[in-house]
Design an enzyme around this catalytic site. Structure first.
Site, mmCIF file in Angstrom:
data_model
loop_
_atom_site.group_PDB
_atom_site.id
_atom_site.type_symbol
_atom_site.label_atom_id
_atom_site.label_comp_id
_atom_site.label_asym_id
_atom_site.label_seq_id
_atom_site.Cartn_x
_atom_site.Cartn_y
_atom_site.Cartn_z
ATOM 1 N N GLU A 25 -20.986 93.122 142.771
ATOM 2 C CA GLU A 25 -20.407 92.472 141.570
ATOM 3 C C GLU A 25 -20.614 91.151 141.666
ATOM 4 O O GLU A 25 -20.586 90.474 140.464
ATOM 5 C CB GLU A 25 -18.723 92.730 141.893
ATOM 6 C CG GLU A 25 -18.360 94.430 141.942
ATOM 7 C CD GLU A 25 -18.832 95.197 140.708
ATOM 8 O OE1 GLU A 25 -18.925 94.951 139.492
ATOM 9 O OE2 GLU A 25 -19.286 96.089 141.187
ATOM 10 N N HIS B 147 -23.737 90.185 139.723
ATOM 11 C CA HIS B 147 -23.573 90.375 138.459
ATOM 12 C C HIS B 147 -23.190 89.135 137.853
ATOM 13 O O HIS B 147 -23.727 89.195 136.507
ATOM 14 C CB HIS B 147 -22.610 91.525 138.287
ATOM 15 C CG HIS B 147 -22.992 93.023 138.033
ATOM 16 N ND1 HIS B 147 -24.074 93.172 137.154
ATOM 17 C CD2 HIS B 147 -22.494 94.028 138.477
ATOM 18 C CE1 HIS B 147 -24.263 94.620 137.395
ATOM 19 N NE2 HIS B 147 -23.163 95.213 138.062
ATOM 20 N N GLU C 2 -15.171 97.501 130.282
ATOM 21 C CA GLU C 2 -16.818 98.116 129.995
ATOM 22 C C GLU C 2 -16.384 99.852 129.901
ATOM 23 O O GLU C 2 -15.609 100.456 130.442
ATOM 24 C CB GLU C 2 -17.470 97.948 131.303
ATOM 25 C CG GLU C 2 -18.871 98.440 131.220
ATOM 26 C CD GLU C 2 -19.829 98.119 132.362
ATOM 27 O OE1 GLU C 2 -20.898 97.960 132.075
ATOM 28 O OE2 GLU C 2 -19.247 98.328 133.427
#
Length: 856
Positions: A304, A307, A130
C-alpha cells in the site's frame, strides 16, 4: 446488467468534454437532516470544472435521493436523478456544480461502511471507494482520469476521531454535541483514492523524517483491539518502506501525512487511499500467528505504501491498466523487503510459494485473460479484478526486471514518476520510460507477456549414454491450445548432486529461449546430475515438468535443498504435477508429510499443508480416499507431536490437523483441547485457534447450537460473532443449514464478513444427504444474482462472489453432479460475471475428476 454501470467509451467522452479542477465536499454524519440516522447521512458536493464544448453531461451518485442541485446558481430538478446519474446541460467554459443528497451507510464494505462494535457499542465508519464507490458517499465524476483537488469537511460527534486524505486544519463547534473538522486541500487526485474514517478510533501518532522533511503519521484501530496493537512493528515496517522507496524512486513522499487505519468487516486486504490507508483489522493479531502471517502483513503494508507513488502520484487513465499499479505494488513490496532483510532471497521464496502459485492456478482457469485486459465497463472490471491482475502481473514484472536488469528497471521507473507526477498514464507510458533507459524495444515483450493469456510449460529432454553422460539436451516449451503463445524466457538451470545425503548445487547455467525447442549445449558432455531444476532462482513465469530422474531425486530429497527459493520452485512443480494428474495425490501427500517439518520457508509450510488437504479431499480416487484421509490425519498427529513446542511449525500443523480429523479419536482430541486437556506442550488454544476447533467440531456434529452460543459468550467480539455464524452453518443439522442459507442468500441485513463465513463453512464433506436440496437452491440463487432480483438488487459484489464461489455444491459424487450442472448451464441465462464464477468452480470440479480417474 451490472448495476450502476459506466463504460470506458462514456468515460472517454466525458474526459474529452470536461476537466475537473476542485471539489469541496461536506459530509454530515450528525443525522440531523435524515429520518434514519443509523442508516443515512447527508453529503454536499461543490465541483468546479471546465467544459470544452457545450453538451449533455452527468454527475455520478448512488444515493437515496437528491435534496438540491444547481449549476452556476441555476437549480437542476432533483427528479432528474435516476440510475445513479444526475444529468444536465453545460455550455463551454468554467462551471460550479452543487449537489446535496442523502446517502446510505453500507453494510457491504462498499462506500461509507458503518459498524458498531458488539463488545463496547462504539461506532466506527470508514470508506472503501475502489473502483467506483466514491459516488456512494458524494456526487462526483467517477472515473480515474478526472483528477481534482479535494477539500473535505466532516460533521461528526465531538468525541470522534476523524481522518481524511488531507491534513486536519480546523475544528469548530457544530452544535448539539457535534464538531466540524476541515481538511486541507489535496493535490490533484482521483475520486476513488479519497477517504474518510470517523469514529471512536484509538490512535498512535508518530512521524518519519523524509526527504522533504517530517511526515506526520498515525496508526488507528478500534478501542477493543488496543491491547493487541503492535504499533511498534507496524511503524518500523512503514519507516523501512519510506527509506527504500524515497531512495530508489527518487521522488519524495508526495502527500504530506500518512495514516494507517485498521478497520472491521473489510472485504479485501487493504486500500491505498491517499494519506489514509485502510487495512482489514484481522491484521491486528489478537491471537498467535506464524511468522508467515506476520510477513504477509508486512508485505501488505509495503504494497500500500508503494501505491503512493505508483497508482496515486501517477494513476492509470482507465481500468485497463489496473493490473499495472497492483502488479507493481506487489513487486515493490517484495523488493523493499529484499533490500532490508539479511537474506534477500527469502521474500522471493515466499512470493513463489504464495502469490505465484495462485497466479498459475488462475491462469489455467477458463476465465483467464491477458494481464492487460480489455476493460470495456465496470462489469468487466469486476470479473477481471483477480489474481491475473495481482499475482501474474507481479510475476511478469519480476521477469521484466530480469530481462532489462534491476538498475535499468528502477531508472525507468524514476523517469516515469518525474515525467507523469499527478497525472494519468497508460501502459505505453511506462514502456516508453523503460525503453528509453534500456535501449530495448519492448513491443514484442509486451505482446507476448501482457497481451496474451495462458502459462507456458518448460521441460528438459535429455539423452544419456550408458556411462551416464548427457549426449543431447533440449529445453521444450509448450503452450495450451486455447492460448498457444510461445514466449521469450530468461531462466537458470540449477544442477544438483547428492553430497553426503543432501542436494547441493554444483553449477548454474543461464538460458534464453523463445522457441518450442532450444538446445542447451552447456549440458552436453557432463555426467547427468542427480537433479536439474528448470527456472532455478525463479526468474521467469512458467510451469516446469521435472524429468523422471530429477523427479525421483526430488521426491526423496526435497527437504535437503539448502535454498528456500529453490525448494519453493520445486514445491510448485510437484503441486503442478499433482493438479495435472501426473503425480498421484498419495505421492504428493507423502512428500509433504516427509518434508514439511524440515522446511524453513514458513509460507511454503502453510501452503503445502493446504494443498495436501486438497489432494486428499478432492484428487484422491474415491476407492482409496478414506485410507488416505486416515493416513493424513494420523501422520499429522505424529508430526504435531514431533514439532518443537511453541514453534510456527507446531501451529501450522495444528491448524491442518484440526480440519483433517474425522469423527473418531481425533475429534476426541479436539474436544479435549477445548477444556484444556491433551493440548500439545507449547500450543496455545487462544481465541482464533479455538474458533477453528469449534467450527471443526461443529461440522462433525460434536457441538450443538447451545455449545456455539456458549463460545460466543466467551468471545463476544465481532470476530467471535462471525466465527459463530460459520460454525452454525457447518453443523450437520437441517435446521442449521436452512437458517444459514436464509442468512447468506435471502436476507439483506447480514453484514459482508458474517455472510462470508457462513458461505465458507456451509458445504462440508460427509453431509451429502443433508445438502442435496441445496444444489437446486444454488442454481436458483445464481439466476437471481445474475438478474439482480430480490435482495440481489442491493447486495454488494463481495456478497455475490461469496455465494457463487463458496456455496458452489461439492458432493462426493462429482461425476453425477457435473452432468446435472452442465444441463442447468445449458439453459440458464446468466450474465458474464455470474457465469465466470461458476465456470471457474466447474473447472476445479473437472480437474478433481481428472486426477481421481488418472490414479485408478
Amino acid at each position: 446488467m451490472y448495476p450502476d454501470n459506466l463504460t470506458r467509451d462514456e468515460a472517454d467522452r466525458r474526459s474529452k468534454l470536461i476537466q475537473t479542477h476542485s471539489y469541496a465536499i461536506e459530509i454530515d454524519l450528525s443525522g440531523r437532516e435524515v429520518s434514519a440516522p443509523e442508516q443515512q447521512f447527508v453529503s454536499t458536493s461543490s465541483v468546479e470544472f471546465t467544459a470544452y464544448e457545450p453538451g449533455g453531461l452527468h454527475i455520478d451518485l448512488i444515493a437515496d435521493r437528491v435534496l438540491r442541485a444547481e449549476l452556476d446558481g441555476v437549480e437542476i430538478d432533483p427528479a432528474g436523478f435516476a440510475d445513479s446519474r444526475l444529468g444536465f446541460e453545460v455550455t463551454e467554459g468554467t462551471h460550479q456544480l452543487n449537489v446535496k443528497a442523502v446517502f446510505f451507510y453500507s453494510r457491504s464494505g462498499q462506500g461509507l461502511h458503518r459498524f458498531v462494535d458488539p463488545l463496547d457499542q462504539r461506532t466506527y465508519l470508514y470508506t472503501q471507494f475502489e473502483a467506483s464507490d466514491a459516488r456512494r458517499a458524494y456526487a462526483c465524476f467517477e472515473q480515474p482520469d478526472l483528477k481534482a483537488r479535494f477539500s473535505i469537511s466532516v460533521i461528526a460527534p465531538q468525541a470522534w476521531r476523524v481522518v481524511s486524505s488531507g491534513s486536519a486544519v480546523a475544528r469548530t463547534d457544530a452544535g448539539d454535541g457535534f464538531a466540524r473538522t476541515e481538511f486541507g486541500e489535496t493535490l490533484p487526485i482521483s475520486t476513488y483514492l479519497t477517504a474518510l474514517v470517523a469514529g471512536d478510533y484509538h490512535a498512535v501518532e508518530h512521524s518519519y523524517s523524509g526527504t522533504n522533511g517530517i511526515v506526520e503519521m498515525s496508526v488507528l484501530c478500534r478501542q477493543s483491539l488496543v491491547a493487541h496493537l503492535d504499533d511498534d512493528v507496524i511503524i518500523a515496517t512503514t519507516n523501512q518502506g519510506f527509506e527504500v522507496f524515497e531512495k530508489h524512486f527518487a521522488f519524495p513522499y508526495p502527500f504530506g501525512k500518512y495514516d494507517q487505519v485498521f478497520v472491521p468487516e473489510y472485504n479485501g486486504g487493504a486500500m491505498e487511499n491517499i494519506g489514509c490507508v485502510t487495512f482489514r483489522d484481522e491484521y491486528i493479531f489478537r491471537s498467535r500467528v506464524t511468522a508467515a502471517t506476520s510477513d504477509f502483513r508486512r508485505g501488505t503494508i509495503l504494497h500500500e505504501l508503494s501505491h503512493m507513488w505508483f497508482g496515486n502520484l501517477v494513476t492509470m487513465k482507465w481500468w485497463d491498466d489496473l493490473w499495472l499499479k497492483e502488479s507493481f505494488a506487489t513487486w515493490a513490496s517484495n523488493f523493499a523487503i529484499s533490500e532490508v532483510d539479511e537474506d534477500p532471497s527469502l521474500p522471493w521464496a515466499s512470493f513463489r510459494s504464495g502469490s505465484k502459485t495462485v497466479a498459475y492456478r488462475q491462469d489455467q482457469l477458463p476465465s483467464t485473460h491477458p494481464v492487460s485486459a480489455d476493460i470495456v465497463d465496470l462489469e468487466a472490471l469486476e470479473y477481471n479484478f483477480d489474481q491475473i491482475t495481482y499475482a501474474k502481473g507481479a510475476s511478469v514484472l519480476v521477469q521484466l526486471v530480469a530481462f532489462v536488469g534491476r538498475e535499468t528497471f528502477l531508472a525507468g521507473v524514476r523517469s516515469y514518476f518525474a515525467d507523469h507526477a499527478y497525472g494519468n498514464t497508460t501502459l505505453v507510458d511506462l514502456l516508453a520510460a523503460l525503453e528509453k533507459v534500456s535501449g530495448q524495444d519492448l513491443t514484442a515483450w509486451s505482446a507476448q507477456w501482457l497481451e496474451t493469456a495462458g502459462v507456458n510449460t518448460l521441460e528438459l529432454e535429455l539423452a544419456v549414454d550408458g556411462a551416464g553422460t548427457i549426449t543431447a539436451a533440449d529445453l521444450l516449451q509448450t503452450a495450451p491450445a486455447e492460448w498457444p503463445t510461445l514466449r521469450r524466457h530468461r531462466l537458470a538451470l540449477g544442477l544438483y548432486d547428492l553430497v553426503d545425503g543432501s542436494l547441493a548445487r554444483v553449477d548454474r547455467i543461464e538460458v534464453d529461449l523463445s522457441e518450442a525447442r532450444t538446445p542447451v549445449p552447456g549440458l552436453i558432455g557432463r555426467a547427468r546430475p542427480d537433479a536439474i531444476v528448470i527456472n532455478d532462482d525463479d526468474l521467469t513465469y512458467a510451469k516446469m515438468k521435472l524429468d523422471p530422474h530429477t523427479a525421483d531425486t526430488v521426491l526423496a530429497h526435497l527437504a535437503t535443498l539448502p535454498s528456500a527459493l529453490s525448494r519453493a520452485v520445486l514445491w510448485g512443480a510437484l503441486w503442478d504435477a499433482c493438479r495435472d494428474a501426473e503425480l498421484p495425490a498419495e505421492r504428493y501427500v507423502d512428500v509433504v508429510l516427509r518434508s514439511v517439518l524440515p522446511e524453513t520457508g514458513l509460507t511454503a509450510v502453510s501452503n503445502v499443508l493446504g494443498q495436501a488437504a486438497t489432494a486428499v479431499g478432492s484428487y484422491a480416487p474415491p476407492t482409496s480416499r478414506d485410507a488416505l484421509r486416515d493416513r493424513w490425519e494420523r501422520d499429522l498427529a505424529e508430526l504435531l507431536a514431533q514439532a518443537p513446542a511453541g514453534s510456527d511449525h507446531q501451529l501450522s500443523l495444528a491448524r491442518a490437523y484440526v480440519w483433517a480429523v474425522s469423527d473418531g479419536p481425533g475429534a476426541e482430541d479436539l474436544a479435549a483441547w477445548l477444556i484444556g486437556d491433551r493440548v500439545p506442550t507449547g500450543l496455545l488454544i487462544d481465541a482464533d485457534f479455538r474458533w477453528s476447533v469449534v467450527a471443526s467440531l461443529a461440522r462433525l456434529g460434536r457441538l450443538s447450537a447451545a455449545d456455539i452460543e456458549a463460545e460466543l459468550v466467551r468471545d463476544g467480539s465481532i470476530t467471535g460473532s462471525e466465527q459463530a455464524a460459520g460454525a452454525r452453518a457447518a453443523r450437520p443439522d437441517a435446521g442449521a443449514k436452512a437458517e444459514a442459507w436464509r442468512l447468506a442468500v435471502e436476507e439483506d441485513s447480514v453484514p459482508n464478513a458474517t455472510q462470508g463465513w457462513i458461505c465458507l463453512r456451509f458445504w462440508q464433506r460427509d453431509q451429502d444427504e443433508l445438502l442435496e436440496p441445496y444444489i437446486e437452491k444454488y442454481f436458483r440463487a445464481a439466476e437471481e444474482i445474475s438478474a439482480a432480483t430480490g435482495v440481489w438488487a442491493v447486495k454488494g459484489s463481495s456478497m455475490r462472489k461469496n455465494v457463487l464461489r463458496n456455496l458452489f455444491p461439492w458432493p462426493a459424487d462429482l461425476d453425477s453432479f457435473l452432468t446435472r450442472l452442465d444441463a442447468w448451464l445449458a439453459g440458464a441465462d446468466l450474465n458474464s460475471s455470474t457465469k465466470r464464477a461458476i465456470l471457474e468452480r466447474r473447472d476445479d470440479l473437472v480437474r478433481s475428476l481428472r486426477c481421481q480417474q488418472a490414479a485408478v
